[in-house]
Scaffold this motif. Sequence first.
Motif: not given
Length: 217
Positions: A127-156
């Motif tokens: 992915f080029d871009f990700a936007f997160v507005d969900a369960e705050k307690a899980d933000y870091w878990d989302y982050h670890e997975r999104l780093l595998k899904l968003v390409k280098v140079g992409g935005l989260i």
Amino acid sequence: MDDDDLSFLEKSLLQSEALHQLHFLLNRAIWSVPPEEGQLLAIILKAMNAKRTIEVGVFSGYSLLSTALALPKDAKITAIDISRDWYEIGLPFIKEAGVEEKINFMESDAIPALEKLVEEVKEDEQFDFAFVDAEKADYWDYHERLLKLVKVGGLICYDNTLWFGKVAHPPQDDAPKFINPIREIVLQFNKKLAADTRVELSQICIGDGLTICRRSA
């Protein structure tokens, strides 16, 4: 831009405004990003020439509509939310704006949905871009997975990272019950993000706080 394109854009933006106003009627305006944040996300996407995006936490789809309108016709958005009911409230506005075909909605808890995407998405499909507005307690878990899904140079981008401004102040005894526990969660997330060498970031005072992370590694 010809007259037909301008007419389509004007009609689409009217749908975005109508959906925003609906949140006030439902007494749920606080759950949605404000228009100025939706506009910022749209400008970022256009500047990036993004075509593949992911949204974690959809609610009624206002931010989803804002980003869908900013993306080209052949773009695809993967939208994940635990409740399709709220998405269905915003869906008529999305359809009327003519951007439904860009959206792949997944009714699911975010973590298993992201895990599934990590298994399925190939490197050249990141992915080029990700936007997160969900369960705050899980933000870091989302982050670890999104780093595998968003390409280098992409935005989260993470919403609510100022949490009503409370991250800058000590806990308050007279605050609503939900404020202080989530304040601590968001504060710890911000600290972990700041120390994460895999991203460059900027925290913006817009809406309830938006942190933009550029994946650098």
